[in-house]
Scaffold this motif. Structure first.
Motif, PDB file in Angstrom:
ATOM      1  N   PHE A   3       0.839  -1.194   0.000  1.00  0.00           N
ATOM      2  CA  PHE A   3       0.000   0.000   0.000  1.00  0.00           C
ATOM      3  C   PHE A   3       0.876   1.247   0.000  1.00  0.00           C
ATOM      4  N   GLU A   4       0.350   2.304  -0.620  1.00  0.00           N
ATOM      5  CA  GLU A   4       1.065   3.570  -0.706  1.00  0.00           C
ATOM      6  C   GLU A   4       0.352   4.699   0.027  1.00  0.00           C
ATOM      7  N   ARG A 106       6.778   2.965   7.121  1.00  0.00           N
ATOM      8  CA  ARG A 106       6.802   1.909   6.116  1.00  0.00           C
ATOM      9  C   ARG A 106       6.459   2.427   4.721  1.00  0.00           C
ATOM     10  N   GLY A 107       6.540   3.734   4.561  1.00  0.00           N
ATOM     11  CA  GLY A 107       6.363   4.327   3.247  1.00  0.00           C
ATOM     12  C   GLY A 107       4.926   4.549   2.828  1.00  0.00           C
ATOM     13  N   VAL A 108       3.984   4.418   3.759  1.00  0.00           N
ATOM     14  CA  VAL A 108       2.570   4.640   3.444  1.00  0.00           C
ATOM     15  C   VAL A 108       2.206   6.080   3.814  1.00  0.00           C
ATOM     16  N   ARG A 109       1.730   6.833   2.857  1.00  0.00           N
ATOM     17  CA  ARG A 109       1.321   8.205   3.123  1.00  0.00           C
ATOM     18  C   ARG A 109      -0.019   8.205   3.866  1.00  0.00           C
ATOM     19  N   ILE A 226      -2.157  -9.890   6.575  1.00  0.00           N
ATOM     20  CA  ILE A 226      -2.371 -10.028   5.129  1.00  0.00           C
ATOM     21  C   ILE A 226      -1.091  -9.780   4.345  1.00  0.00           C
ATOM     22  N   GLY A 227      -0.038  -9.377   5.067  1.00  0.00           N
ATOM     23  CA  GLY A 227       1.263  -9.242   4.422  1.00  0.00           C
ATOM     24  C   GLY A 227       1.514  -7.957   3.700  1.00  0.00           C
ATOM     25  N   ARG A 228       0.682  -6.916   3.950  1.00  0.00           N
ATOM     26  CA  ARG A 228       0.895  -5.612   3.311  1.00  0.00           C
ATOM     27  C   ARG A 228       0.580  -4.503   4.299  1.00  0.00           C
ATOM     28  N   PRO A 229       1.450  -3.510   4.484  1.00  0.00           N
ATOM     29  CA  PRO A 229       2.819  -3.487   4.001  1.00  0.00           C
ATOM     30  C   PRO A 229       3.704  -4.390   4.832  1.00  0.00           C
TER      31      PRO A 229
END
Length: 232
Positions: A3-4, A106-109, A226-229
């Motif tokens: 995810f972003e 983790r890089g998610v905005r 669920i493995g994300r992120p």
């Protein structure tokens, strides 16, 4: 795929509000001669407030032209600003800041969206220091887009602001059925409901979110499952 962007609702999701929105809406409507119940108003949480006001005026056979809706909405906005600036009970939802920080690491905005007008949203953001502390990347309100929830306009505006082009890389988190519908309309990769606001678990489940959480700080564990992120 990771995810972003995570798009969070405000009141009831990231903001603890002990029914103050419904109460302010009821008071503004009462001032206009419309005696709506809190139960009826809670069912409209998540929708744009002008739309909720119009719906209640029509339901009570009262004038619902644009000027009347604007008058009641202006009264509501002032009540909310007064409340949100000073009420001791208004605070970030438990774990909100920590979840924002965890995702951003983790890089998610982080985007906030709300059915409030922008002045109310900014009042809360400033009071909590979320922007100054670097915890959020963007915020949008229903009065800044063509259509509020359940239309996807606010999510798409946040995607544009954060440079995210693929909606499947977006998480939508909210406490109402219309948050769920908004996430689906935008094509979000994960739509999460929380029971901390207007709706109970059973009321949310009938609208088929991907997950229902009882606390906002359960989101990292859900994403780890669920493995994300990458939770590492």
């Amino acid at each position: 795929m990771t995810f972003e962007l995570a798009v969070f609702d405000m009141a009831g999701t990231t903001v603890y509000d002990p029914d103050l929105v419904a109460q302010a809406l009821q008071d503004a409507l009462t001032q206009a001669g419309c005696h709506a119940s809190l139960a009826d108003l809670r069912a409209l949480m998540g929708y744009t407030k002008p739309a909720a006001i119009r719906s209640m005026l029509v339901a009570h056979d009262l004038s619902a032209d644009d000027s009347q809706v604007a008058l009641v909405h202006a009264d509501f906005v002032q009540r909310m600003l007064d409340c949100y600036r000073t009420h001791d009970a208004v605070r970030p939802m438990a774990g909100a800041g920590e979840v924002f920080a965890w995702l951003r690491q983790r890089g998610v905005r982080i985007g906030l969206n709300t059915a409030f007008s922008q002045d109310i949203a900014e009042c809360l953001i400033e009071r909590f220091g979320w922007r100054q502390r670097g915890l959020i990347d963007a915020a949008i309100s229903a009065d800044r887009v063509a259509q509020g929830r359940p239309a996807p306009d606010m999510i798409r505006a946040l995607m544009a602001a954060c440079g995210v082009g693929d909606a499947t890389r977006v998480i939508k988190i909210g406490d109402t059925e219309v948050d769920i519908r908004e996430g689906r309309a935008a094509g979000c990769g994960l739509v999460v409901a929380v029971t901390t606001g207007a709706y109970h678990r059973d009321e949310l489940l009938v609208h088929h979110p991907d997950a229902v959480l009882d606390r906002l700080d359960e989101l990292p564990a859900l994403l780890a499952r669920i493995g994300r992120p990458n939770p590492a």
